[in-house]
Design a protein around this motif. Structure first.
Motif, short mmCIF file in Angstrom:
data_model
loop_
_atom_site.label_atom_id
_atom_site.label_comp_id
_atom_site.label_asym_id
_atom_site.label_seq_id
_atom_site.Cartn_x
_atom_site.Cartn_y
_atom_site.Cartn_z
N PHE A 709 0.84 -1.19 0.00
CA PHE A 709 0.00 0.00 0.00
C PHE A 709 0.87 1.24 0.00
O PHE A 709 1.94 1.27 0.61
N ASP A 710 0.41 2.30 -0.68
CA ASP A 710 1.13 3.57 -0.61
C ASP A 710 1.13 4.13 0.80
O ASP A 710 2.10 4.77 1.23
N ASN A 711 0.05 3.89 1.52
CA ASN A 711 -0.02 4.25 2.94
C ASN A 711 0.84 3.28 3.74
O ASN A 711 0.54 2.09 3.84
N LEU A 712 1.93 3.78 4.31
CA LEU A 712 2.89 2.91 4.99
C LEU A 712 2.32 2.24 6.23
O LEU A 712 2.93 1.31 6.76
N GLU A 713 1.16 2.70 6.69
CA GLU A 713 0.56 2.09 7.88
C GLU A 713 -0.28 0.86 7.54
O GLU A 713 -0.59 0.07 8.44
#
Length: 819
Positions: A709-713
């Protein structure tokens, strides 16, 4: 007689004063007029075009669309249409038409203002090339002077050719060649007489007489052009009436892109602007030939998109994009639905549709072109509900459990038929390069450029996970370790007094085998073994060693987590590092522009690649020798270990067989069946499954695949098997990982791409020795059964002790097959 003399005298005086005025104006404006050299050097602003290595158009950049044509390439009826409408005396006047001037003067006297009209084709060309469109006296005088210079410097045919290639036709189309493409999607020699007349009528008012935006005014203007052609005897009465009856049917046609590769095209655009500046890059007619193969680029895009849809389907259906009407409300009309759908974008493989009917195990949907399609149960049954990244709902039994009438959903067409779909949420990238010179064969930076222009192939710096281990093992092999060296695969529990916590790196899966050979440890991706190796080397030495593969010294962590892939790297950087193993130890420089040609077809730039063998025949091309950063022997040994990640080891017949993490490649016939082809690779997964990788190669192609995911979380999560699907339809379940999430994309790509690659076995380099070892102890063995195998060693590093022979009888008999 006196009156006549006075008239003649006044006329003479006016003539002399007029001539004197013209001379004075000429000298006043002389410095502002173009020189003969400038006139002869008039350049046509043409867009930059980007091509694949094999000549397929990838993209076109620039405000102006133009297809330069020679006069003999333009159909005579089209030329006649312009002459009849714009300047019927073109071949008779000297650049200024006295009759036209007289008409313009009459309009000036009668209205008190400068009106249009009176301009010859030569004057129009002068205005379009060298002046503005302002209706001023000064501009008109300059236009006349430039027209005279044009007529003196160029032939009539040269002037007409420039005119037909320079004038604007609206919708950013300049020249008749571009106009034919923009309005009709045709080459100019495919136009009908009515279409030619339509194009010839556009220069008068490209915006208000445009057949796309104002078809009725365009029809009227076409009639004027056809009438002029008839009056000048360019066409017959029959041709006139036939062309007049043609329907005004046109739409905007974009550039004839034959291969979609937007991420690669943007890489080229950015580099060209860097090299030449924006204006020159966009408008100089450059043709940029990339290193990418059309076949491999298409394969990369399909593999990435298909793989993300498979991930998405494993994790469940997130529901409709919109509700166009509620079940108990009055449905929208068909026209209203189509209008709503037309406002939505097709993204990647998906297109928006509206659900019209829901049967027991099928649905009927309406597309934005007004057609209907039915999606059967095979295209729906995957769609159990998405609950969260680790949980999915129960498998649906009916279509009504999935969708409802009035919902706007997405569908995609596959080889198995139409399927319910959704835009995948994770990001992904795949990049392939040729190890012998670093040429990029394919690069895709995401699911859809329309959705996100972020190019993950070259911009996403993500933790490498176990993809970094081959570099750690390479360092170990250069520092007294061998593929047969035993390292303890046992849990590590290290107390950190500074943080007050213990560091407990774990294997994935959490299984430990005790002493294990280096070859097997890399093939099985044993985390604790990688930590023990970096401890033996020392972190600083490991960091220094990794810079040999092109990794930035300042970005590499200075702690033992480096051995597990805590360093952040782009997919292209990782692929470049793996190319060192594939090419025998040389660090090549990736490049994607092969050459640049100007509008005349002359090569103005050609990349000077770094190559493995500068002394080899490169067809006269200038090359640079790539530096050798590790030995050929070291590269071969690491390749051997990664080969075991694909093929495993031991003897399945004797229940000692084991698989490496990349064993799924064995199932791919297109990759493995060719005699002499060897394939190697390494999986990679980070903590909490936020990044998944697979990097692998054959002798002629290195490919890295990444999913996250681009969102690292966000984590990629886990799935359970969907009971609606067979194991063949959904072969992957459990926690997402490099082997499950990224490797399938790599396999899909390589199955197509490998057909264009000349591959060969990885030859044993000189200097290595081979010895039969005991697979349990790594020592020499006198046996030749399943408990042994041949291993490669650097001179002087082979074991000298023999393993103790066991007295346990071998009930299966001897078997030399250990793979």
């Amino acid at each position: 007689m006196k009156l006549l003399k006075r008239v003649l005298w006044v006329t003479g005086v006016v003539g002399v004063l007029g001539l004197l005025t013209v001379v004075i104006l000429y000298f006043i404006m002389k410095d502002d007029l173009p020189t003969v050299e400038e006139i002869r050097d008039v350049r046509l602003q043409t867009p930059m075009q980007v091509y694949s290595a094999d000549g397929e158009l990838i993209a076109q950049f620039g405000e102006i669309r133009r297809i330069p044509l020679r006069l003999e390439e333009i159909p005579q009826p089209l030329i006649d249409a312009f002459l009849a409408t714009e300047d019927q005396r073109f071949y008779d006047h000297f650049g200024i038409d006295p009759i036209g001037v007289a008409r313009a003067l009459f309009l000036l006297v009668s209205s008190g203002e400068i009106q249009g009209g009176g301009s010859t084709i030569t004057q129009q060309l002068a205005r379009n090339v060298f002046l503005t469109l302002d209706q001023t006296f000064t501009r008109k005088v300059k236009e006349a002077f430039i027209s005279l210079r044009l007529e003196a410097a160029l032939s009539k045919d040269e002037i007409l050719e420039l005119y037909l290639n320079k004038i604007t036709f609206g919708n950013r189309a300049y020249g008749v060649g571009a106009a034919a493409q923009v309005y009709y999607g045709k080459n100019i020699d495919e136009l009908t007489l009515g279409q030619m007349a339509m194009i010839a009528g556009l220069p008068k008012a490209p915006s208000t007489m445009n057949p796309i935006s104002n078809p009725e005014r365009a029809r009227e203007r076409r009639a004027v052009v056809l009438g002029r052609m008839l009056a000048e005897n360019f066409i017959t009465e029959t041709q006139y009436r036939t062309a007049l009856a043609e329907p005004v049917k046109t739409r905007y046609h974009g550039p004839e892109v034959t291969m979609s590769a937007p991420y690669l095209a943007e890489m080229v655009r950015s580099r060209m602007v860097e090299m030449y500046g924006e204006d020159r890059a966009y408008n100089s007619g450059f043709k940029v030939y990339t290193t990418a193969s059309a076949t491999q680029q298409r394969a990369a895009q399909r593999a990435l998109q298909d793989n993300l849809h498979e991930y998405d389907e494993r994790h469940g259906y997130r529901g409709p994009e919109a509700v166009l009407w509620e079940p108990d409300a009055t449905p929208l009309s068909r026209e209203e639905i189509i209008a709503r759908l037309a406002q939505e974008l097709s993204i990647g493989q998906t297109e928006p549709v509206a659900v019209l009917a829901v049967a027991e195990q099928s649905i009927t949907v309406l597309r934005d072109d007004g057609s209907e399609i039915e999606i059967g149960w095979p295209g729906l049954r995957w769609a159990r509900a998405y609950l969260n990244h680790e949980r999915q709902g129960p498998a649906p039994k009916t279509a009504a459990e999935i969708v409802a009438v009035g919902q706007q959903v997405r569908v995609r067409e596959t080889a198995r038929g139409w399927r319910l779909a959704q835009i995948p949420e994770p990001g992904a990238a795949i990049v392939a390069l040729r190890p012998e010179d670093g040429a990029i064969a394919a690069a895709v930076g995401g699911y859809s450029f329309r959705l996100s222009q972020y190019n993950r192939a070259i911009q996403a710096e993500r933790q490498a996970g176990s993809n970094i281990k081959p570099f750690i093992y390479s360092a170990a092999l250069e520092n007294d370790f061998t593929l047969a060296t035993l390292v303890n695969d046992a849990p590590i529990n290290q107390w950190n007094p500074g943080s007050g916590i213990a560091w407990r790196p774990r294997n994935s899966p959490d299984v430990y085998e005790g002493p294990i050979r280096v070859r097997e440890a890399l093939a099985k991706s044993k985390n604790v073994v990688s930590v023990r190796l970096i401890r033996a080397l020392g972190v600083n030495k490991a960091v220094e060693y990794l810079t040999r593969f092109g990794f930035d010294y300042d970005t590499l962590p200075r702690n033992e987590s480096l051995s597990l892939g805590s360093a952040s790297m782009t997919p292209l950087q990782v692929a470049r590092g793996y190319a060192v193993f594939a090419n025998g130890g040389f660090l090549v420089q990736p490049y994607f522009i092969d050459r640049i040609e100007n509008s005349e077809g002359e090569v103005v730039f050609r990349e000077i690649p770094t190559v493995v063998c500068a002394s080899c025949d490169h067809g006269g091309r200038e090359v640079v020798q790539a530096p050798q950063v590790i030995t050929e022997q070291n590269a071969f040994l690491v390749t051997e270990a990664m080969k075991s990640a694909v093929w495993g080891g031991g003897s399945w017949a004797h229940r000692t067989g084991w698989n490496g993490t990349a064993w799924r490649i064995q199932r791919s016939g297109p990759i493995t069946r060719k005699a002499g082809r060897e394939v190697v690779g390494k999986t990679g997964t980070t903590n909490d499954v936020k990044d998944t990788w697979f990097s692998g190669y054959v002798s002629g192609l290195v490919t890295t695949a990444w999913v996250g995911f681009d969102n690292l979380e966000r984590e990629l999560g886990r799935t359970t098997m969907n009971e609606n699907l067979s194991s063949a339809e959904q072969p992957i379940s459990g926690v997402e990982a490099g082997a499950k999430t990224a490797l399938p994309m790599w396999i899909k790509f390589m199955e197509e791409a490998i057909a264009e690659v000349e591959t060969a076995p990885f030859e044993v380099p000189p200097g290595l020795v081979s010895a039969r070892i005991d697979v349990e102890t790594g020592k020499l063995s006198r046996k030749s059964d399943h408990t042994t195998r041949f291993e490669y060693f650097l001179p002087g590093t082979a074991p000298t002790e023999y393993a103790e022979e066991k007295s346990t009888p071998n009930i299966f008999g001897d078997d030399d097959s250990i793979f």
